[in-house]
Design a protein around this motif. Sequence first.
Motif, PDB file in Angstrom:
ATOM      1  N   ASP A   1       4.551   6.714  -4.733  1.00  0.00           N
ATOM      2  CA  ASP A   1       5.056   7.234  -6.000  1.00  0.00           C
ATOM      3  C   ASP A   1       4.524   8.646  -6.209  1.00  0.00           C
ATOM      4  OD1 ASP A   1       6.187   6.492  -8.909  1.00  0.00           O
ATOM      5  OD2 ASP A   1       4.324   7.621  -9.120  1.00  0.00           O
ATOM      6  N   PRO A   2       5.369   9.628  -6.547  1.00  0.00           N
ATOM      7  CA  PRO A   2       4.908  11.025  -6.669  1.00  0.00           C
ATOM      8  C   PRO A   2       3.759  11.220  -7.653  1.00  0.00           C
ATOM      9  CG  PRO A   2       7.299  10.953  -6.611  1.00  0.00           C
ATOM     10  CD  PRO A   2       6.827   9.528  -6.696  1.00  0.00           C
TER      11      PRO A   2
ATOM     12  N   LYS B   1      -2.250   0.135 -11.784  1.00  0.00           N
ATOM     13  CA  LYS B   1      -1.717  -0.329 -10.502  1.00  0.00           C
ATOM     14  C   LYS B   1      -2.621   0.086  -9.347  1.00  0.00           C
ATOM     15  CE  LYS B   1       3.138  -0.338 -11.947  1.00  0.00           C
ATOM     16  NZ  LYS B   1       4.483   0.266 -11.762  1.00  0.00           N
ATOM     17  N   LEU B   2      -3.151   1.318  -9.409  1.00  0.00           N
ATOM     18  CA  LEU B   2      -4.030   1.800  -8.340  1.00  0.00           C
ATOM     19  C   LEU B   2      -5.353   1.042  -8.326  1.00  0.00           C
ATOM     20  CD1 LEU B   2      -3.363   5.640  -8.653  1.00  0.00           C
ATOM     21  CD2 LEU B   2      -2.662   4.143  -6.764  1.00  0.00           C
TER      22      LEU B   2
ATOM     23  N   ARG C   1       1.506   8.977  -8.646  1.00  0.00           N
ATOM     24  CA  ARG C   1       0.287   8.374  -8.109  1.00  0.00           C
ATOM     25  C   ARG C   1      -0.233   9.170  -6.921  1.00  0.00           C
ATOM     26  NH1 ARG C   1       3.101   3.436  -9.511  1.00  0.00           N
ATOM     27  NH2 ARG C   1       3.818   3.090  -7.368  1.00  0.00           N
ATOM     28  N   ALA C   2       0.666   9.708  -6.107  1.00  0.00           N
ATOM     29  CA  ALA C   2       0.240  10.542  -4.982  1.00  0.00           C
ATOM     30  C   ALA C   2      -0.509  11.775  -5.468  1.00  0.00           C
ATOM     31  CB  ALA C   2       1.447  10.953  -4.141  1.00  0.00           C
ATOM     32  N   ASN C   3      -0.029  12.393  -6.543  1.00  0.00           N
ATOM     33  CA  ASN C   3      -0.712  13.561  -7.103  1.00  0.00           C
ATOM     34  C   ASN C   3      -2.091  13.186  -7.642  1.00  0.00           C
ATOM     35  OD1 ASN C   3       1.273  15.441  -6.547  1.00  0.00           O
ATOM     36  ND2 ASN C   3       2.338  15.136  -8.484  1.00  0.00           N
ATOM     37  N   MET C   4      -2.196  12.030  -8.267  1.00  0.00           N
ATOM     38  CA  MET C   4      -3.493  11.576  -8.766  1.00  0.00           C
ATOM     39  C   MET C   4      -4.472  11.356  -7.616  1.00  0.00           C
ATOM     40  SD  MET C   4      -2.430   8.764 -11.648  1.00  0.00           S
ATOM     41  CE  MET C   4      -1.870   9.240 -13.283  1.00  0.00           C
TER      42      MET C   4
ATOM     43  N   MET D   1       0.834  -1.202   0.000  1.00  0.00           N
ATOM     44  CA  MET D   1       0.000   0.000   0.000  1.00  0.00           C
ATOM     45  C   MET D   1       0.866   1.249   0.000  1.00  0.00           C
ATOM     46  SD  MET D   1      -3.328  -0.569  -0.040  1.00  0.00           S
ATOM     47  CE  MET D   1      -2.901  -1.727  -1.348  1.00  0.00           C
ATOM     48  N   ALA D   2       1.919   1.227   0.815  1.00  0.00           N
ATOM     49  CA  ALA D   2       2.804   2.393   0.905  1.00  0.00           C
ATOM     50  C   ALA D   2       3.483   2.672  -0.433  1.00  0.00           C
ATOM     51  CB  ALA D   2       3.855   2.169   1.990  1.00  0.00           C
TER      52      ALA D   2
END
Length: 226
Positions: A16-17, A54-55, A19-22, A10-11
């Motif tokens: 990932d930058p 992936k998400l 994916r974090a922004n999404m 999960m982490a």
Amino acid sequence: MKDGPDIAQMAALIGDPARANMLTALMSGKALTAGELAREAGISPQTASSHLKKLLEGGLLHLRGQGRHKYYGLSGEDVAQTLENLMGLAAGRGHLRTRTGPNDAEMREARVCYNHLAGSKGVQLFTSMQTRGFLDISTDSVVLTAPGSEFCSAFGIDLDTLSKNRAPLCRPCLDWSERQTHLAGKLGRAMLARMEDIGWVSRKPDSRIIRFSRAGIQAFDKQFGV
């Protein structure tokens, strides 16, 4: 091999930058297309497609079709709460975005946290309801009291309809900017929707920012003064 949930997976998905922004963009509660999420992350559509796959496989997103279009959203409020908690952890450790400006102040005052009110105004609402005995936080959970039910009904919240959904009525959510609790759950969502319906607040387009009208801020502070 250790037993139990694989938090590393999960982490890695969240860490990932791009994916974090999404994921952060989807905290507005609005479903977005792959192209819109690619622009939010600053990556190509092809790269975005790989990240979104992936998400989805990791259970953090759901996909909805509407005609020829496909829209992505967070898979649930638990994902949104985890992201909000991570934002609080990052802010508390000094890991902040370097760009600041008017939007930064607006985000801290009032914003959407998936589907409920966050920021200083969200904390104000929660604190006011707790102080007046409308919310009981004597246990780990948040419970709407009998006086709280009367208040919510008078405010225009249909509690009978909310009770038909098995999701939690009230949930505490740690506000990343205030480091205090704001109200999530079905009631938090209904309170924000009600404030939109009566014209107290509106959402800034393509943003998580919530803006109060002049009359709305006066009415909110009168109703939820601390």
